[in-house]
Motif scaffolding. Structure first.
Motif, PDB file in Angstrom:
ATOM      1  N   LEU A 111       0.842  -1.197   0.000  1.00  0.00           N
ATOM      2  CA  LEU A 111       0.000   0.000   0.000  1.00  0.00           C
ATOM      3  C   LEU A 111       0.880   1.252   0.000  1.00  0.00           C
ATOM      4  CD1 LEU A 111      -2.976   0.927   0.184  1.00  0.00           C
ATOM      5  CD2 LEU A 111      -2.750   0.877   2.677  1.00  0.00           C
ATOM      6  N   ARG A 112       0.512   2.226  -0.820  1.00  0.00           N
ATOM      7  CA  ARG A 112       1.301   3.453  -0.886  1.00  0.00           C
ATOM      8  C   ARG A 112       0.389   4.656  -0.998  1.00  0.00           C
ATOM      9  NH1 ARG A 112       5.098   3.484  -5.763  1.00  0.00           N
ATOM     10  NH2 ARG A 112       5.620   1.465  -4.892  1.00  0.00           N
ATOM     11  N   ILE A 113       0.983   5.815  -0.895  1.00  0.00           N
ATOM     12  CA  ILE A 113       0.247   7.069  -0.974  1.00  0.00           C
ATOM     13  C   ILE A 113       0.510   7.713  -2.330  1.00  0.00           C
ATOM     14  CG2 ILE A 113      -0.108   9.331   0.070  1.00  0.00           C
ATOM     15  CD1 ILE A 113      -0.879   7.087   1.933  1.00  0.00           C
ATOM     16  N   LEU A 114      -0.541   8.068  -3.018  1.00  0.00           N
ATOM     17  CA  LEU A 114      -0.410   8.706  -4.328  1.00  0.00           C
ATOM     18  C   LEU A 114       0.042  10.154  -4.179  1.00  0.00           C
ATOM     19  CD1 LEU A 114      -3.741   7.398  -5.925  1.00  0.00           C
ATOM     20  CD2 LEU A 114      -1.428   6.525  -6.336  1.00  0.00           C
ATOM     21  N   ARG A 115       0.547  10.683  -5.277  1.00  0.00           N
ATOM     22  CA  ARG A 115       0.839  12.112  -5.318  1.00  0.00           C
ATOM     23  C   ARG A 115       0.016  12.714  -6.453  1.00  0.00           C
ATOM     24  NH1 ARG A 115       5.093  15.830  -4.057  1.00  0.00           N
ATOM     25  NH2 ARG A 115       4.256  17.864  -4.546  1.00  0.00           N
TER      26      ARG A 115
END
Length: 362
Positions: free
Chosen positions: A129-133
């Motif tokens: 899981l990651r955070i979008l930019r």
DNA sequence: GAGCAGGTTTCCT
DNA sequence: AGGAAACCTGCT
């Protein structure tokens, strides 16, 4: 040569610099509340040999002027395809959008999961899981729509805003729509006409010129006034958004909160998902509930929980938040929907160790 | 068909 | 200071 433009898409090709994703994690990244411009479409199995039930989905997404399709390959690699006209731009912007230049496994590993069993569960369930930019201004618009709305409805509002007030940017040629299109009222996406042009979101400058009444017609409800006033403010203060994006986190949050309709939660969402500020810790009802049940914070108010979160999880609190958020929603989903749980009115989170390994829902 | 939904603002004690 | 009420609208 063909007289009809059949396929305006480039072939699928791997996105460089990404670890493997499961379809579930990809879904959580694209459609788990960070972004509201992604839509799942079924894989076109007529296209060729294998009927891969694994990679049985394609995501169509947009941001600024980009349109892209993503799909998880059988080996977990993420593949993308862009409309040919936009391919160079998409190839350039996609890595930034997906934040491929950060070492997410290392960032995740630096979260305090070793001393936090509940966080550890979240990491185990949503690996990668990651955070979008996302574009800053578009992220602000999206979360101004989000107040007391669920993801599906937010997506509808934005799609309607784009269709009616956004610049056309491409054609949905070659797309598959899930078993016909939803009722026309359900929103313009996926478009009933596969060749209908897609639209970018309206710019803040454009929004500033649209009568609030027309915004209300896009199902915005009481958010229309906030969006209209925010638009006029931003249009009247060129550079304000860019300056805000560049400020240190606390100052940026304070500036965003000057906007009508933007409180602590929305400001944190904009900074986390639209500015890469991983120290932002948005506290919505899910997080409030999760922190109450699992960290003994019953009765705490959102601002207190946010402060606790930043202190407890550290400078990457926003990343931790996303794991907790995804995990909490999953627990609720599985407690609420499968056969057998009909008697439970509402999936209040429970005390104690929940979620060991959930039985796969084969 | 009343109630509620990833919130903020305003108006009350 | 701290806690309801109001704000739109569509869906259950």
């Amino acid at each position: 040569m063909k007289s009809v433009v059949e396929n305006t898409w480039t072939p699928f090709a791997p996105v460089a610099g990404l670890p493997p994703f499961t379809p579930a994690v990809l879904s959580e990244i694209l459609d788990g509340g960070q972004a509201f411009r992604w839509h799942r479409t079924p894989q076109n199995k007529a296209g060729g040999g294998a009927p891969p039930n694994f990679a049985s989905e394609i995501w169509l997404g947009q941001w600024s002027g980009c349109v892209v399709r993503l799909r998880p390959a059988a080996d977990g690699a993420l593949e993308f395809s862009a409309s040919t006209a936009l391919a160079p731009q998409v190839a350039r912007e996609l890595p930034r959008y997906l934040v491929t230049d950060r070492n997410w496994p290392a960032l995740t590993d630096s979260l305090p999961w070793r001393s936090d069993a509940h966080l550890a569960r979240g990491l185990a369930v949503f690996p990668g899981l990651r955070i979008l930019r996302q574009p800053f201004g578009e992220t602000l618009l999206g979360f101004l729509c989000s107040a007391t709305k669920q993801i599906v409805q937010i997506k509808q509002m934005l799609a309607l805003l784009a269709e009616r007030h956004g610049r056309p940017i491409g054609r949905a040629s070659g797309l598959q729509t899930p078993k016909n299109s939803p009722p026309a009222q359900g929103g313009p996406f996926p478009p009933a006409d596969l060749h209908a042009p897609l639209h970018a979101l309206p710019t803040w400058e454009a929004l500033a010129t649209i009568p609030e009444k027309e915004l209300r017609a896009c199902q915005l409800g009481f958010r229309a006034r906030f969006i209209s006033e925010t638009a006029r403010f931003i249009a009247a203060h060129p550079g304000w958004l860019d300056e805000t994006e560049a400020l240190p986190y606390p100052a940026a949050q304070a500036r965003l909160r000057e906007l009508p309709g933007v409180g602590e939660k929305i400001a944190d969402c904009v900074l986390l998902f639209g500015a890469g500020r991983l120290e932002a810790f948005p506290v919505d009802t899910w997080i409030l509930q999760a922190m109450a049940a699992r960290y003994g914070l019953a009765g705490w108010k959102p601002a207190q929980v946010a402060q606790f979160g930043r202190a407890h999880f550290g400078p990457l609190a926003g990343l931790a938040q996303q794991f907790l958020f995804a995990h909490e929603r999953r627990v609720a989903r599985e407690a609420g929907s499968p056969a057998g749980a009909a008697g439970i009115p509402r999936p209040r989170t429970e005390q104690g160790p929940v979620v060991r390994f959930m039985p796969q829902k084969n």
